[in-house]
Design a protein around this motif. Sequence first.
Motif, PDB file in Angstrom:
ATOM      1  N   LEU A   1      31.275  -8.974 -40.866  1.00 53.44           N
ATOM      2  CA  LEU A   1      30.219  -9.995 -40.857  1.00 53.44           C
ATOM      3  C   LEU A   1      29.427  -9.981 -42.158  1.00 53.44           C
ATOM      4  CD1 LEU A   1      28.926  -9.634 -37.199  1.00 53.44           C
ATOM      5  CD2 LEU A   1      29.911 -11.704 -38.207  1.00 53.44           C
ATOM      6  N   LEU A   2      29.164  -8.805 -42.691  1.00 55.85           N
ATOM      7  CA  LEU A   2      28.447  -8.700 -43.961  1.00 55.85           C
ATOM      8  C   LEU A   2      29.233  -9.359 -45.090  1.00 55.85           C
ATOM      9  CD1 LEU A   2      27.112  -5.066 -43.680  1.00 55.85           C
ATOM     10  CD2 LEU A   2      25.703  -7.084 -44.150  1.00 55.85           C
ATOM     11  N   GLU A   3      30.506  -9.073 -45.139  1.00 56.02           N
ATOM     12  CA  GLU A   3      31.334  -9.632 -46.213  1.00 56.02           C
ATOM     13  C   GLU A   3      31.437 -11.153 -46.111  1.00 56.02           C
ATOM     14  OE1 GLU A   3      35.639  -8.780 -48.298  1.00 56.02           O
ATOM     15  OE2 GLU A   3      35.208  -7.877 -46.366  1.00 56.02           O
ATOM     16  N   ARG A   4      31.718 -11.651 -44.917  1.00 51.98           N
ATOM     17  CA  ARG A   4      31.884 -13.092 -44.749  1.00 51.98           C
ATOM     18  C   ARG A   4      30.571 -13.854 -44.898  1.00 51.98           C
ATOM     19  NH1 ARG A   4      34.349 -13.780 -39.381  1.00 51.98           N
ATOM     20  NH2 ARG A   4      33.508 -11.719 -38.972  1.00 51.98           N
ATOM     21  N   SER A   5      29.469 -13.283 -44.413  1.00 46.57           N
ATOM     22  CA  SER A   5      28.183 -13.966 -44.564  1.00 46.57           C
ATOM     23  C   SER A   5      27.751 -13.981 -46.029  1.00 46.57           C
ATOM     24  CB  SER A   5      27.101 -13.325 -43.687  1.00 46.57           C
ATOM     25  OG  SER A   5      26.785 -12.015 -44.108  1.00 46.57           O
ATOM     26  N   HIS A   6      28.064 -12.929 -46.762  1.00 53.25           N
ATOM     27  CA  HIS A   6      27.743 -12.909 -48.198  1.00 53.25           C
ATOM     28  C   HIS A   6      28.540 -13.971 -48.943  1.00 53.25           C
ATOM     29  CE1 HIS A   6      28.160 -11.531 -52.403  1.00 53.25           C
ATOM     30  NE2 HIS A   6      26.846 -11.394 -52.259  1.00 53.25           N
ATOM     31  N   SER A   7      29.817 -14.059 -48.652  1.00 53.48           N
ATOM     32  CA  SER A   7      30.665 -15.060 -49.300  1.00 53.48           C
ATOM     33  C   SER A   7      30.137 -16.471 -49.030  1.00 53.48           C
ATOM     34  CB  SER A   7      32.103 -14.924 -48.797  1.00 53.48           C
ATOM     35  OG  SER A   7      32.908 -15.941 -49.313  1.00 53.48           O
ATOM     36  N   LEU A   8      29.805 -16.759 -47.787  1.00 49.83           N
ATOM     37  CA  LEU A   8      29.271 -18.070 -47.415  1.00 49.83           C
ATOM     38  C   LEU A   8      27.936 -18.325 -48.109  1.00 49.83           C
ATOM     39  CD1 LEU A   8      29.365 -20.644 -45.648  1.00 49.83           C
ATOM     40  CD2 LEU A   8      28.255 -19.288 -43.850  1.00 49.83           C
ATOM     41  N   TYR A   9      27.046 -17.356 -48.093  1.00 47.43           N
ATOM     42  CA  TYR A   9      25.742 -17.513 -48.724  1.00 47.43           C
ATOM     43  C   TYR A   9      25.903 -17.830 -50.214  1.00 47.43           C
ATOM     44  CZ  TYR A   9      20.999 -16.597 -50.298  1.00 47.43           C
ATOM     45  OH  TYR A   9      19.752 -16.722 -50.875  1.00 47.43           O
ATOM     46  N   MET A  10      26.782 -17.112 -50.889  1.00 50.58           N
ATOM     47  CA  MET A  10      26.966 -17.330 -52.328  1.00 50.58           C
ATOM     48  C   MET A  10      27.585 -18.704 -52.612  1.00 50.58           C
ATOM     49  SD  MET A  10      25.400 -14.789 -53.441  1.00 50.58           S
ATOM     50  CE  MET A  10      25.625 -15.128 -55.183  1.00 50.58           C
ATOM     51  N   ARG A  11      28.486 -19.165 -51.759  1.00 59.38           N
ATOM     52  CA  ARG A  11      29.038 -20.521 -51.934  1.00 59.38           C
ATOM     53  C   ARG A  11      27.946 -21.566 -51.781  1.00 59.38           C
ATOM     54  NH1 ARG A  11      33.031 -21.252 -47.767  1.00 59.38           N
ATOM     55  NH2 ARG A  11      32.592 -19.165 -47.065  1.00 59.38           N
ATOM     56  N   VAL A  12      27.108 -21.405 -50.770  1.00 55.56           N
ATOM     57  CA  VAL A  12      26.027 -22.369 -50.554  1.00 55.56           C
ATOM     58  C   VAL A  12      24.986 -22.244 -51.663  1.00 55.56           C
ATOM     59  CG1 VAL A  12      24.162 -23.038 -48.972  1.00 55.56           C
ATOM     60  CG2 VAL A  12      26.467 -22.622 -48.098  1.00 55.56           C
ATOM     61  N   HIS A  13      24.793 -21.056 -52.181  1.00 60.19           N
ATOM     62  CA  HIS A  13      23.888 -20.868 -53.326  1.00 60.19           C
ATOM     63  C   HIS A  13      24.367 -21.710 -54.513  1.00 60.19           C
ATOM     64  CE1 HIS A  13      21.032 -18.826 -55.921  1.00 60.19           C
ATOM     65  NE2 HIS A  13      22.019 -18.552 -56.749  1.00 60.19           N
ATOM     66  N   ARG A  14      25.668 -21.714 -54.760  1.00 53.45           N
ATOM     67  CA  ARG A  14      26.226 -22.532 -55.844  1.00 53.45           C
ATOM     68  C   ARG A  14      26.064 -24.024 -55.537  1.00 53.45           C
ATOM     69  NH1 ARG A  14      29.818 -18.163 -55.692  1.00 53.45           N
ATOM     70  NH2 ARG A  14      31.316 -19.264 -54.387  1.00 53.45           N
TER      71      ARG A  14
END
Length: 140
Positions: A109-122
């Motif tokens: 969950l940490l890995e996938r939520s980080h990936s999603l957060y960074m995509r939305v950050h971009r």
Amino acid sequence: MTHTFFFNGPYDETMALLIEARNYIAYHDASEHRKLPPQVRLQISYESMRVTSRLTQVMAWLLAQKAVHAGEMSKEQAAGEDFALSGGEICSDPSGPDNEDLPAGLRSLLERSHSLYMRVHRLDAMVRADVEREAAAAVG
């Protein structure tokens, strides 16, 4: 890329991760947690909150973008600080998935939520840049 895919893909992914995180936090075997050292239990609580923070920040941002595309608010409003993706250092910190003391489900969950957060950050940066360009073009 159409608006529907652009926002519905991340929206659906966020919703699925929110449900998975809720289920993980609500139903993870508490008896297993009691066997862990207090420091590890504290780390599990901290990292669970980080997952929750990332996902709620992303969902709030996506809902603001959907409101723009539904004509319920302007792009300028959505690009303002009230609707900015926040969470900064805590949400963008990639640590956690490599911590072997944490349960595998939480690390995932940490890995996938980080990936999603960074995509939305971009995406947030792209939206803000578009609003700034449009504002500069209107003035100039």
